[in-house]
Structures are given as C-alpha cells and as structure tokens.
Design a protein around this motif. Sequence first.
Motif, PDB file in Angstrom:
ATOM      1  N   SER A  36       0.769  -1.176   0.075  1.00 13.85           N
ATOM      2  CA  SER A  36      -0.064   0.044   0.079  1.00 13.85           C
ATOM      3  C   SER A  36       0.881   1.411   0.087  1.00 13.85           C
ATOM      4  CB  SER A  36      -0.946  -0.138   1.431  1.00 13.85           C
ATOM      5  OG  SER A  36      -1.583   1.288   1.341  1.00 13.85           O
ATOM      6  N   MET A  37       2.033   1.297   0.823  1.00 15.38           N
ATOM      7  CA  MET A  37       2.752   2.356   0.903  1.00 15.38           C
ATOM      8  C   MET A  37       3.555   2.695  -0.572  1.00 15.38           C
ATOM      9  SD  MET A  37       4.261   1.990   4.725  1.00 15.38           S
ATOM     10  CE  MET A  37       5.323   3.713   4.601  1.00 15.38           C
ATOM     11  N   THR A  38       4.074   1.583  -1.316  1.00 14.11           N
ATOM     12  CA  THR A  38       4.516   1.912  -2.634  1.00 14.11           C
ATOM     13  C   THR A  38       3.487   2.557  -3.790  1.00 14.11           C
ATOM     14  OG1 THR A  38       4.278  -0.287  -3.052  1.00 14.11           O
ATOM     15  CG2 THR A  38       6.542   0.221  -2.435  1.00 14.11           C
ATOM     16  N   GLN A  39       2.310   1.849  -3.362  1.00 15.78           N
ATOM     17  CA  GLN A  39       1.300   2.492  -4.188  1.00 15.78           C
ATOM     18  C   GLN A  39       1.044   3.975  -4.007  1.00 15.78           C
ATOM     19  OE1 GLN A  39       1.353   0.081  -6.509  1.00 15.78           O
ATOM     20  NE2 GLN A  39      -0.520   0.955  -7.061  1.00 15.78           N
ATOM     21  N   PHE A  40       1.129   4.446  -2.681  1.00 10.31           N
ATOM     22  CA  PHE A  40       0.888   5.668  -2.092  1.00 10.31           C
ATOM     23  C   PHE A  40       1.885   6.716  -3.175  1.00 10.31           C
ATOM     24  CE2 PHE A  40       2.808   8.978   0.962  1.00 10.31           C
ATOM     25  CZ  PHE A  40       1.771   9.386   1.073  1.00 10.31           C
ATOM     26  N   TYR A  41       3.194   6.170  -2.904  1.00 13.71           N
ATOM     27  CA  TYR A  41       4.111   7.131  -3.654  1.00 13.71           C
ATOM     28  C   TYR A  41       3.961   7.103  -5.022  1.00 13.71           C
ATOM     29  CZ  TYR A  41       7.114   7.754   0.576  1.00 13.71           C
ATOM     30  OH  TYR A  41       7.520   8.280   1.488  1.00 13.71           O
ATOM     31  N   ASN A  42       3.526   6.096  -5.861  1.00 13.97           N
ATOM     32  CA  ASN A  42       3.543   5.957  -7.179  1.00 13.97           C
ATOM     33  C   ASN A  42       2.195   6.913  -7.527  1.00 13.97           C
ATOM     34  OD1 ASN A  42       5.321   4.161  -7.508  1.00 13.97           O
ATOM     35  ND2 ASN A  42       3.877   2.443  -7.710  1.00 13.97           N
ATOM     36  N   ASN A  43       0.985   6.987  -6.735  1.00 14.11           N
ATOM     37  CA  ASN A  43      -0.068   7.655  -7.010  1.00 14.11           C
ATOM     38  C   ASN A  43       0.272   9.264  -6.758  1.00 14.11           C
ATOM     39  OD1 ASN A  43      -1.611   5.416  -7.984  1.00 14.11           O
ATOM     40  ND2 ASN A  43      -2.460   4.983  -5.983  1.00 14.11           N
ATOM     41  N   LEU A  44       0.947   9.450  -5.636  1.00 14.56           N
ATOM     42  CA  LEU A  44       1.218  10.660  -5.146  1.00 14.56           C
ATOM     43  C   LEU A  44       2.030  11.398  -6.363  1.00 14.56           C
ATOM     44  CD1 LEU A  44       1.558  13.148  -3.333  1.00 14.56           C
ATOM     45  CD2 LEU A  44       3.720  11.890  -2.011  1.00 14.56           C
ATOM     46  N   SER A  45       3.090  10.762  -6.931  1.00 11.49           N
ATOM     47  CA  SER A  45       3.904  11.329  -7.972  1.00 11.49           C
ATOM     48  C   SER A  45       3.111  11.546  -9.175  1.00 11.49           C
ATOM     49  CB  SER A  45       5.035  10.236  -8.357  1.00 11.49           C
ATOM     50  OG  SER A  45       5.851   9.938  -7.304  1.00 11.49           O
ATOM     51  N   LYS A  46       2.124  10.920  -9.813  1.00 11.93           N
ATOM     52  CA  LYS A  46       1.378  11.177 -10.848  1.00 11.93           C
ATOM     53  C   LYS A  46       0.462  12.411 -10.444  1.00 11.93           C
ATOM     54  CE  LYS A  46       1.133   6.474 -12.085  1.00 11.93           C
ATOM     55  NZ  LYS A  46       0.133   5.137 -12.115  1.00 11.93           N
ATOM     56  N   ALA A  47      -0.085  12.443  -9.182  1.00 13.86           N
ATOM     57  CA  ALA A  47      -0.756  13.466  -8.948  1.00 13.86           C
ATOM     58  C   ALA A  47      -0.199  14.795  -8.933  1.00 13.86           C
ATOM     59  CB  ALA A  47      -1.641  13.445  -7.569  1.00 13.86           C
ATOM     60  N   ALA A  48       1.131  14.886  -8.231  1.00 13.16           N
ATOM     61  CA  ALA A  48       1.756  16.121  -8.283  1.00 13.16           C
ATOM     62  C   ALA A  48       2.451  16.432  -9.430  1.00 13.16           C
ATOM     63  CB  ALA A  48       3.195  15.748  -7.176  1.00 13.16           C
ATOM     64  N   ALA A  49       2.746  15.622 -10.253  1.00 13.50           N
ATOM     65  CA  ALA A  49       3.213  15.897 -11.566  1.00 13.50           C
ATOM     66  C   ALA A  49       2.131  16.462 -12.229  1.00 13.50           C
ATOM     67  CB  ALA A  49       3.840  14.484 -12.439  1.00 13.50           C
ATOM     68  N   ALA A  50       0.790  15.996 -12.304  1.00 12.11           N
ATOM     69  CA  ALA A  50      -0.370  16.695 -12.931  1.00 12.11           C
ATOM     70  C   ALA A  50      -0.513  18.171 -12.606  1.00 12.11           C
ATOM     71  CB  ALA A  50      -1.445  16.056 -12.833  1.00 12.11           C
ATOM     72  N   LEU A  51       0.001  18.619 -11.287  1.00  7.56           N
ATOM     73  CA  LEU A  51      -0.105  19.873 -10.684  1.00  7.56           C
ATOM     74  C   LEU A  51       0.885  20.932 -11.468  1.00  7.56           C
ATOM     75  CD1 LEU A  51      -1.082  19.678  -6.776  1.00  7.56           C
ATOM     76  CD2 LEU A  51      -2.591  20.498  -8.901  1.00  7.56           C
ATOM     77  N   SER A  52       2.001  20.081 -11.830  1.00  8.16           N
ATOM     78  CA  SER A  52       3.308  20.894 -12.353  1.00  8.16           C
ATOM     79  C   SER A  52       3.111  21.380 -13.690  1.00  8.16           C
ATOM     80  CB  SER A  52       4.466  20.051 -12.107  1.00  8.16           C
ATOM     81  OG  SER A  52       4.607  19.508 -10.747  1.00  8.16           O
ATOM     82  N   VAL A  53       2.185  20.553 -14.239  1.00 11.48           N
ATOM     83  CA  VAL A  53       1.967  20.887 -15.844  1.00 11.48           C
ATOM     84  C   VAL A  53       1.550  22.239 -15.946  1.00 11.48           C
ATOM     85  CG1 VAL A  53       0.796  20.288 -17.980  1.00 11.48           C
ATOM     86  CG2 VAL A  53       1.460  18.449 -16.370  1.00 11.48           C
TER      87      VAL A  53
END
Length: 210
Positions: free
Chosen positions: A193-210
Amino acid sequence: MDYTGAAEAAADTLLSYRKDEAGWKLCRKTGEVAVYWRPSTEFTGNLYKGEGLVEAKPEHVWECLKPEPGGLRVTWDNNVQDFQLLEAVRDDISICRTVTPSAAMGIISPRDFVDVVMIKRYEDGSITSNATNVEHPSCPPQRYFVRGFNHPCGCFCAPVSGEPEKTQVLSFFQTDLSGYLPKSVVESFFPYSMTQFYNNLSKAAAALSV
C-alpha cells in the motif's frame, strides 16, 4: 481531552522517528521508493517508514497531501475514500475522520479513523502532517465501518538541496486495523500500500506541475 497536547506529542514522536536510524529493516523497494519496518513501541504491530523522491516542487506535493476536506487526497489516494473535518482546534490543529475502502481483495473491510492532525513547518523547509488517534463526541464508532486506530503517523515533505523540482517525502504509518485479520495479511498489505501511495502521489503532483 487535551487535543493540542496529543497533537504536539505526535509531532514530537514523528520527529524522533525521522532522526532515529536504528533498527529499520527493508521490506520493499521499487524504483525511487523504499519501505522499512521495525516493531512499534505504541502497539503490538509494526511501524513502517517510507522514503521516496517525488519529481515535483514541495508546494505541489504538499497540495496533494494536505489533510483538508475537499482536498486532493481523496482524488488520488486509493486508501482514502472520504475525509471529514470534525473540529478545528486552532489554525494548525484539527480533528478529522478518515474513511477507507475495502482492501486486499475484500479481506480488509471498510474502516474509519478519528485523529487529531497537526500541520507543522520546520526550519529546513519541511512541511509535515502529524496525526494520532483520539475520541470525539461527534463521531462514535459507526455501523458498517470497523473503527481503526492510527498511532503517531504522518508525512514530511522536504525540499531537496539544489533540485527545486524534487521533493523528498518521508512517511510513517503504524495503524491498528482492528477486527480479526490474519497477521500475514496486515504485514503484506502495508508495504504494498505504501509503494502505491508514492506512485499515485507522484502522478498527482506531476499533474499539478503541468
């Protein structure tokens, strides 16, 4: 109940976990994310530590992690179905209820958690969320949910020196899921669950950076 005292104690405990490198054992590593564990001193389960680099500015990462009703967390974190504010104690401390969906192919049924949450900033630029379980008169245990208990837990979002487009995220989880769950299920669920947490957080934060 002294909510402020409980919140400040949780923040102190999280900071001590951040500084203490002793006794951690690696249990899962994928790419830039590593998850460690050691026995918890708070309850009979384990304390888990996640370390990972997120390719986004700290303010974007924090926007994704910020514990607030209507925030982004419920849009990307598979383990957060709903997040409710029960009471604002002061500007940086609140009482919140978190609802989690079923997990592990339905073996883990929906849970809810009531925590005092404190937002704290440190001189190194880190922004942190710090939480621990409390009781609140407006939210007794609810039908259809198993009441779980978070022991001192939270996340540190820290800037990376010389790399303003990156954020170091350090997370600590030690959760008593309650109910009748095999120990093997719990111990396999959290690292995954924690590795999924990081993967999904990275995608969400990258979307904000666009």
